[in-house]
Scaffold this motif. Structure first.
Motif, PDB file in Angstrom:
ATOM      1  N   ASP A 131       0.821  -1.209   0.000  1.00  0.00           N
ATOM      2  CA  ASP A 131       0.000   0.000   0.000  1.00  0.00           C
ATOM      3  C   ASP A 131       0.857   1.262   0.000  1.00  0.00           C
ATOM      4  OD1 ASP A 131      -2.772  -0.708  -0.161  1.00  0.00           O
ATOM      5  OD2 ASP A 131      -2.638  -1.549   1.846  1.00  0.00           O
ATOM      6  N   ASN A 161      -3.137  -6.717   5.295  1.00  0.00           N
ATOM      7  CA  ASN A 161      -3.866  -6.105   4.179  1.00  0.00           C
ATOM      8  C   ASN A 161      -3.347  -6.581   2.818  1.00  0.00           C
ATOM      9  OD1 ASN A 161      -5.480  -4.452   5.884  1.00  0.00           O
ATOM     10  ND2 ASN A 161      -3.747  -3.059   6.127  1.00  0.00           N
ATOM     11  N   GLU A 210      -3.918  -9.119   0.667  1.00  0.00           N
ATOM     12  CA  GLU A 210      -4.806  -9.475  -0.434  1.00  0.00           C
ATOM     13  C   GLU A 210      -5.460  -8.228  -1.032  1.00  0.00           C
ATOM     14  OE1 GLU A 210      -8.084 -12.877  -1.602  1.00  0.00           O
ATOM     15  OE2 GLU A 210      -7.624 -12.524   0.507  1.00  0.00           O
ATOM     16  N   ARG A 211      -5.906  -7.339  -0.176  1.00  0.00           N
ATOM     17  CA  ARG A 211      -6.530  -6.112  -0.656  1.00  0.00           C
ATOM     18  C   ARG A 211      -5.529  -5.245  -1.408  1.00  0.00           C
ATOM     19  NH1 ARG A 211      -8.823  -2.515   3.999  1.00  0.00           N
ATOM     20  NH2 ARG A 211      -6.595  -2.025   4.204  1.00  0.00           N
ATOM     21  N   ALA A 212      -4.288  -5.180  -0.919  1.00  0.00           N
ATOM     22  CA  ALA A 212      -3.268  -4.357  -1.568  1.00  0.00           C
ATOM     23  C   ALA A 212      -2.896  -4.908  -2.941  1.00  0.00           C
ATOM     24  CB  ALA A 212      -2.026  -4.267  -0.684  1.00  0.00           C
ATOM     25  N   ALA A 254      -4.830  -6.705  -4.868  1.00  0.00           N
ATOM     26  CA  ALA A 254      -5.959  -6.406  -5.757  1.00  0.00           C
ATOM     27  C   ALA A 254      -5.936  -4.946  -6.185  1.00  0.00           C
ATOM     28  CB  ALA A 254      -7.268  -6.743  -5.048  1.00  0.00           C
ATOM     29  N   ARG A 255      -5.567  -4.058  -5.274  1.00  0.00           N
ATOM     30  CA  ARG A 255      -5.470  -2.635  -5.600  1.00  0.00           C
ATOM     31  C   ARG A 255      -4.401  -2.394  -6.666  1.00  0.00           C
ATOM     32  NH1 ARG A 255      -2.823   1.908  -1.508  1.00  0.00           N
ATOM     33  NH2 ARG A 255      -2.718   3.607  -3.054  1.00  0.00           N
ATOM     34  N   MET A 311      -3.240 -14.725  -5.279  1.00  0.00           N
ATOM     35  CA  MET A 311      -3.622 -13.319  -5.186  1.00  0.00           C
ATOM     36  C   MET A 311      -3.117 -12.531  -6.388  1.00  0.00           C
ATOM     37  SD  MET A 311      -2.761 -12.448  -1.205  1.00  0.00           S
ATOM     38  CE  MET A 311      -3.372 -13.443   0.158  1.00  0.00           C
ATOM     39  N   ALA A 333      -5.223 -10.892  -9.566  1.00  0.00           N
ATOM     40  CA  ALA A 333      -5.096  -9.465  -9.887  1.00  0.00           C
ATOM     41  C   ALA A 333      -4.703  -9.238 -11.336  1.00  0.00           C
ATOM     42  CB  ALA A 333      -4.074  -8.815  -8.960  1.00  0.00           C
TER      43      ALA A 333
END
Length: 275
Positions: free
Chosen positions: A160, A187, A189-191, A193-194, A235, A239
Motif C-alpha cells: 500500500d 492487508n 490481499e486487498r493491496a 488487488a489494488r 492473489m 489481480a
C-alpha cells in the motif's frame, strides 16, 4: 496444475557466490528455466552489451534488473549521486530488455531519525528518473521490504505504501511483490488487488525460515518455511499478473555454499511441487 520450469525466473542473487552471469545464463538453459533477473554488479563484470547478447541468445526473459533505488542521503550531493546512478540503471535495463528496474528505495540517511523525510526523498528521487524511464520504456518497480529493513534498506515497507507512491507519480511506476517481505501484511490481499495487472511488475519467491538466523542472509528455499506461497501466487494471478515467478534466495549459510546446479534443480522441483 503443476508449474513448469519455463514459468520460473532465476534472480542471480540465488547463485551469486559460485556463478558469474555467463554461468547463470547457461544454468538456466540446462534446467529449462525461462527467465533471469541479473544484478548490476554481475552485468558489469561481463559487460552490458555482452550480457544482453548472451541473454537474448539463450532465449531468456529478463524479469527485472536489480537494482536501483537507495535515494535518501544526508545532503544534496548524495541525493544527486543516487539519481545519476539510477539513470545509468535505467539505461542498463533498457539495453537488457528488462521487464522492469527493481528499486530498493533506501532507508534513513546517516544520522537521521526522520523517516517521513526519507520517504519524501524516495518520491523525489523516483520523480527525477521517471521521465528517462518512460522514454526508455523501462517500468520502475518499487519493492517494499519487510519493516525490519526500514532504517537501513527501505523506508517503504508495504505494498500500500508503494502504491501510494505510484498514485502520486503516475504512469510507469509499479510494484515488485516479494513474498519474503509481504507475507505478514494483514492487508496483503486487498493491496495486491489494488495494484492490479498494470502495476504488479514482478513476483519474487523464497521462504521465511523459523528460526531465522540472519535478517538478510537466511532466506529459505520455497517449501522450507512458513510462507503460503500458493496463496499469495493466487492473489497476484487473480489481480491479473501473468509474468514469471522469480526465485530470489539470499542464503550465506546454506544455498550459497551448494553446487549451483543442485540449487537450480531443487528450485525447479519446489516450484513445480510447492509454489
Amino acid at each position: 496444475m503443476a508449474l513448469e520450469s519455463r514459468q520460473l525466473s532465476l534472480n542471480t542473487a540465488t547463485v551469486r557466490e559460485r556463478w558469474n552471469l555467463a554461468q547463470a545464463i547457461e544454468g538456466c538453459q540446462r534446467h529449462g528455466i525461462g527467465g533471469i533477473s541479473p544484478w548490476r554488479d554481475k552485468v558489469a563484470e561481463l559487460g552490458l552489451q555482452e550480457s544482453a547478447r548472451r541473454i537474448r541468445a539463450a532465449g531468456l526473459t529478463v524479469t527485472g534488473l536489480c537494482r536501483g533505488g537507495l535515494f535518501p542521503a544526508p545532503d544534496a550531493a548524495g541525493r544527486q549521486a543516487a539519481i545519476d546512478d539510477n539513470l545509468r540503471a535505467v539505461e542498463e535495463a533498457a539495453e537488457l530488455g528488462a521487464a522492469c528496474l527493481v528499486l530498493v528505495v533506501g532507508g534513513l540517511p546517516a544520522g537521521s531519525k526522520d523517516i517521513a523525510a526519507a520517504r519524501a526523498m524516495v518520491q523525489d528521487g523516483i520523480a527525477a528518473i521517471l521521465p528517462a524511464a518512460r522514454a526508455a520504456g523501462v517500468p520502475i518497480a518499487i519493492e517494499p521490504l519487510h519493516p525490519m529493513y526500514a532504517a537501513d534498506r527501505a523506508c517503504v515497507n508495504t505494498i500500500d505504501q508503494a502504491l501510494d507512491l505510484c498514485d502520486a507519480l503516475g504512469a510507469g511506476v509499479g510494484v515488485a511483490v516479494d513474498v519474503y517481505h509481504t507475507w505478514w501484511d494483514p492487508n496483503l490481499e486487498r493491496a495486491i488487488a489494488r495494484a492490479g495487472a498494470e502495476r504488479i511488475l514482478a513476483f519474487h519467491i523464497c521462504d521465511w525460515l523459523v528460526p531465522t538466523t540472519d535478517l538478510l542472509l537466511d532466506r529459505g528455499m520455497p517449501g522450507d518455511g512458513v510462507i503460503d506461497i500458493p496463496r499469495i501466487r493466487g492473489m497476484v494471478e487473480r489481480a491479473g499478473f501473468k509474468g514469471l515467478h522469480e526465485v530470489e534466495i539470499f542464503s550465506a549459510g546454506n544455498w550459497w555454499k551448494r553446487d549451483p546446479d543442485e540449487v537450480l534443480a531443487i528450485c525447479t522441483e519446489r516450484h513445480r511441487t510447492v509454489c
